[in-house]
Design an enzyme around this catalytic site. Structure first.
Site, PDB file in Angstrom:
ATOM      1  N   ALA A 299       0.837  -1.203   0.000  1.00 16.27           N
ATOM      2  CA  ALA A 299       0.000   0.000   0.000  1.00 16.27           C
ATOM      3  C   ALA A 299       0.870   1.251   0.000  1.00 16.27           C
ATOM      4  CB  ALA A 299      -0.919  -0.002   1.220  1.00 16.27           C
ATOM      5  N   PHE A 300       0.523   2.192  -0.860  1.00 18.55           N
ATOM      6  CA  PHE A 300       1.052   3.555  -0.800  1.00 18.55           C
ATOM      7  C   PHE A 300      -0.102   4.404  -0.265  1.00 18.55           C
ATOM      8  CE2 PHE A 300       3.850   1.422  -3.632  1.00 18.55           C
ATOM      9  CZ  PHE A 300       5.043   2.141  -3.714  1.00 18.55           C
ATOM     10  N   ASP A 301      -0.178   4.501   1.055  1.00 21.55           N
ATOM     11  CA  ASP A 301      -1.375   5.072   1.669  1.00 21.55           C
ATOM     12  C   ASP A 301      -1.587   6.534   1.306  1.00 21.55           C
ATOM     13  OD1 ASP A 301      -2.096   2.704   2.902  1.00 21.55           O
ATOM     14  OD2 ASP A 301      -0.932   3.119   4.699  1.00 21.55           O
ATOM     15  N   GLY A 303      -0.004   8.161  -1.635  1.00 26.04           N
ATOM     16  CA  GLY A 303      -0.067   8.346  -3.073  1.00 26.04           C
ATOM     17  C   GLY A 303      -1.223   7.639  -3.743  1.00 26.04           C
ATOM     18  N   MET A 310      -8.782   9.961   3.981  1.00 28.88           N
ATOM     19  CA  MET A 310      -8.933   8.940   5.019  1.00 28.88           C
ATOM     20  C   MET A 310      -9.068   9.535   6.430  1.00 28.88           C
ATOM     21  SD  MET A 310      -8.729   6.100   3.213  1.00 28.88           S
ATOM     22  CE  MET A 310      -9.477   6.964   1.824  1.00 28.88           C
ATOM     23  N   ASN A 383      -7.843  -1.371   7.326  1.00 26.90           N
ATOM     24  CA  ASN A 383      -7.760  -2.014   8.633  1.00 26.90           C
ATOM     25  C   ASN A 383      -6.892  -1.259   9.627  1.00 26.90           C
ATOM     26  OD1 ASN A 383      -5.776  -3.005   6.614  1.00 26.90           O
ATOM     27  ND2 ASN A 383      -4.827  -3.975   8.392  1.00 26.90           N
ATOM     28  N   TYR A 384      -6.071  -0.303   9.149  1.00 22.98           N
ATOM     29  CA  TYR A 384      -5.126   0.376  10.036  1.00 22.98           C
ATOM     30  C   TYR A 384      -5.561   1.802  10.338  1.00 22.98           C
ATOM     31  CZ  TYR A 384      -1.018  -2.529  10.991  1.00 22.98           C
ATOM     32  OH  TYR A 384      -0.163  -3.461  11.500  1.00 22.98           O
ATOM     33  N   GLU A 385      -5.205   2.255  11.545  1.00 22.79           N
ATOM     34  CA  GLU A 385      -5.296   3.665  11.914  1.00 22.79           C
ATOM     35  C   GLU A 385      -3.900   4.225  12.106  1.00 22.79           C
ATOM     36  OE1 GLU A 385      -9.458   2.871  12.287  1.00 22.79           O
ATOM     37  OE2 GLU A 385      -7.745   1.684  12.942  1.00 22.79           O
ATOM     38  N   HIS A 434       5.089  -7.397   8.078  1.00 27.01           N
ATOM     39  CA  HIS A 434       5.030  -6.273   7.143  1.00 27.01           C
ATOM     40  C   HIS A 434       5.784  -5.096   7.740  1.00 27.01           C
ATOM     41  CE1 HIS A 434       1.564  -5.914   9.852  1.00 27.01           C
ATOM     42  NE2 HIS A 434       1.654  -4.604   9.686  1.00 27.01           N
ATOM     43  N   ASP A 582      18.106  27.020  -0.226  1.00 27.55           N
ATOM     44  CA  ASP A 582      16.823  26.544   0.286  1.00 27.55           C
ATOM     45  C   ASP A 582      16.786  25.034   0.106  1.00 27.55           C
ATOM     46  OD1 ASP A 582      14.197  26.334   1.143  1.00 27.55           O
ATOM     47  OD2 ASP A 582      13.359  26.893  -0.801  1.00 27.55           O
TER      48      ASP A 582
END
Length: 643
Positions: A299-301, A303, A310, A383-385, A434, A582
């Site tokens: 998972a790319f949560d 992108g 979410m 399923n994740y927070e 994971h 910068d």
């Protein structure tokens, strides 16, 4: 008026942006709005606004999908002028998934007769208890016959009863492939079946069996009240927050969720900049299990889905405790229609034990309690927070903490078949290993925009005439001259300082802030792995690049169905100088999750953090002026046991 050019887009602005591309390019039915976000004005435009009230042009950037053509378009519109400024197609990419696509895929699949038949073959006939969770693909695992489509693959779960935990009932070996443009079922992958074991996967109190509740019964907690009778010590004006010499602005967008801007510290009569912009730019979660159920599960949560989309609404007393101020957020659905997230961002202050203390043999004792400002938001990604906290301290320290909680993905096993890539967490049920990689993007402005990153390492000096007892340690600081990457080194306790070489403190040394690494983990990937090729950023702890607002996403903008990382590895090949300029500091940290039974059926929060600490930014301890008792007017009650 509280308006500032960095304020997030409003509901009316989302509507106006969608209307412009609808009017000018016919974007409407048959299209999806994958994202709409503010084009943030640069420093010069913001400075003109602060000095003279000159409001910069209000711009929005949109990514839209033509579903019939499976094409991706990027638009820039002027909300100030009600005009389309740019309209460009981006060939060969897929934009982020939308929540609407996820919902529509679930509805389409559960209504399809082939899906119903596949479930019935496993004695699953009550579809009200079925949960279908559609994930995105990486290029390497897309079936050849489906290339060129916008597709997803689906897990299947079944609840034991209404309201029960679906993630406790994996339907192992059954997956669906769906075209999310057309909502056409492309394939039913029925690889194998496992008799579903009887597990205890419930965490809602009334669903936990009495025998479990009885075994874990504990004395109740007495109330712990956080009372600030005079209100909090911070102020919130629009999106600007001020507290104990700190000042910052809070932003929000679909992809990063909460962002922080213009972070500064008032040092006497001077307001000193520290950071231009702070955010999370990517979260990569690869499952390290090659089995049929998990080989696609990366998972790319940020992108692929977007932390903003979410983000969940917070509740007083559970998610946040104390005297709270909230900021709402506004986003849009895939039709371009705005919606609000009440209480999306929580702002509060906390007592945090002792700030500093000394008991002098002759002079008595001095002690100051520590208070900190906390700005936070929470997201639920399937399923994740993830619970994200930025904390600001009276001594000039900043801390970024992430807590991972929620429910682990599990898979059922046949009897007598342990799995080498996971941990047994229930009867014939394992949770795969994971990792969670989080990429923080920090555009730091330490007393100005011209900064240099120094690698800072401890060196053990050899025993010699000058060091006969082997006590000597020295610190070596090496400037990073050219953009690129660096890695954590435990043996030297390597850290990184962002230094303004042109500004000296009262002691005559350059001012700086230090990144104190926490949660730095190796990727454990072969460099040729297709997963690693998509997310090469996770191969190193730190990356340094020149400031460039077009380079925001470390794995590239379009990671859905991507094959290679079009972000940091490509940008840094240019070899641009990063001395006294910068700069952007990218920090990769996370959780190496070797799963445990104690994390089932709901996972206690796993916490990881890093710090930004002043090193010579101040001439001395900046918290000397904290008043005695200032952090704890609500004094505790003393109780002494008599023996």
């Amino acid at each position: 008026m509280t308006f500032h050019p960095l304020d997030p887009l409003t509901a009316d602005e989302f509507t106006a942006a969608a209307a412009i591309v609808g009017r000018e390019r016919g974007v409407g039915p048959g299209w999806r709005f994958a994202s709409i976000e503010l084009v943030e004005p640069g420093r010069h435009a913001r400075s003109a606004f602060d000095r003279a009230g000159a409001v910069p042009e209000r711009l929005a950037r949109l990514v839209v999908l033509n579903r019939a053509e499976n094409s991706t378009w990027v638009a820039v519109v002027s909300l100030s002028a009600d005009a389309l400024l740019d309209w460009t197609t981006v060939p060969g990419v897929q934009a982020n998934f939308t929540v609407d696509e996820w919902d529509e895929a679930d509805a389409a699949l559960r209504a399809h007769p082939d899906v119903v038949a596949a479930l019935a073959s496993r004695d699953i006939t009550d579809l009200d208890n079925v949960f279908i969770d559609t994930w995105t693909y990486g290029d390497a695992v897309i079936p050849e016959r489906f290339r060129g489509r916008r597709i997803g693959w689906s897990d299947v779960w079944v609840r034991a009863e209404a309201g029960a935990n679906p993630y406790a009932g994996p339907v192992s070996g059954l997956h669906f492939v769906i075209d999310v443009n057309t909502m056409e079922l492309l394939d039913v992958e029925d690889s194998f079946a496992v008799d579903r074991p009887a597990v205890m996967g419930e965490y809602v109190p009334h669903l936990i069996p009495p025998r479990i509740r009885d075994l874990s019964r504990r004395p109740p907690l007495r109330p712990l009240d956080i009372v600030q009778a005079e209100g909090p010590s911070f102020t919130v004006t629009g999106h600007r927050v001020e507290w104990q010499n700190w000042s910052l602005r809070v932003g929000f967008n679909y992809r990063e969720g909460m962002t922080l801007h213009e972070v500064s510290y008032r040092d006497g009569e001077r307001v000193r900049p520290i950071a231009n912009r702070l955010s999370f730019a990517e979260m990569v979660v690869p499952y390290r299990d090659p089995s049929v159920d998990h080989f696609r599960r990366t998972a790319f949560d940020i992108g692929e889905w977007g932390l903003g989309f979410m983000t969940t609404s917070l509740e007083l007393g559970c998610d946040c405790l104390g005297e709270i101020r909230y900021l709402d957020a506004v986003l849009h659905n895939s039709a371009g229609e705005p919606y609000s997230i009440p209480n999306a961002i929580c702002i509060h202050e906390e007592d945090n034990a002792v700030l500093w203390k000394h008991v002098d043999h002759d002079g008595g004792s001095e002690v100051r309690r520590m208070r900190r400002l906390v700005v936070s938001f929470h997201v639920t990604v399937a399923n994740y927070e993830y619970l994200v906290y930025w904390r600001f301290y009276q001594d000039g320290n900043m801390e970024c903490e992430v807590r991972a909680t929620g429910i682990m993905v599990v898979t059922s096993l046949d009897a007598g078949h342990p799995h080498p890539n996971g941990t047994l967490v229930d009867t014939r049920t394992y949770a795969p290993f994971h990792q969670h990689f989080i990429v923080a993007r920090m555009d730091l402005d330490i007393d100005g925009t011209e900064n240099t990153v120094f690698r800072s390492e401890t060196r053990v000096e050899p025993i010699d005439e000058a060091n006969p007892l082997g006590l000597a340690l020295t610190q070596r600081n090496t400037p990073i001259e050219t953009e690129g990457f660096d890695d954590y080194d435990w043996a030297t306790q390597r850290s990184w300082k962002v230094v303004n070489e042109a500004t000296l403190n009262g002691l005559g040394t350059p001012v700086s802030y230090k990144l104190v690494p926490g949660g730095a983990i190796p990727s454990f990937f072969d460099p040729s792995s297709p997963v690693f090729q998509r997310a090469q950023v996770i191969g190193h702890t730190v990356w340094v690049t020149p400031g460039d607002e077009t380079q925001r996403w470390p794995c590239g903008e379009f990671v859905n169905q991507s094959a290679v990382d079009h972000g940091l590895p490509e940008w840094t090949r240019a070899g641009r100088p990063v001395r006294n300029t910068d700069i952007v500091l990218w920090y990769v940290f996370g959780i190496h999750h070797i799963t445990r039974p104690e994390e089932w059926p709901v996972m206690p929060a796993d916490t990881v953090s890093f710090w930004l600490k002043p090193v010579g930014f101040f001439d001395r301890n900046p918290s000397l002026d904290v008043q005695p008792g200032a952090a704890g007017h609500a004094h505790g009650h003393e109780h002494h046991d008599q023996h």
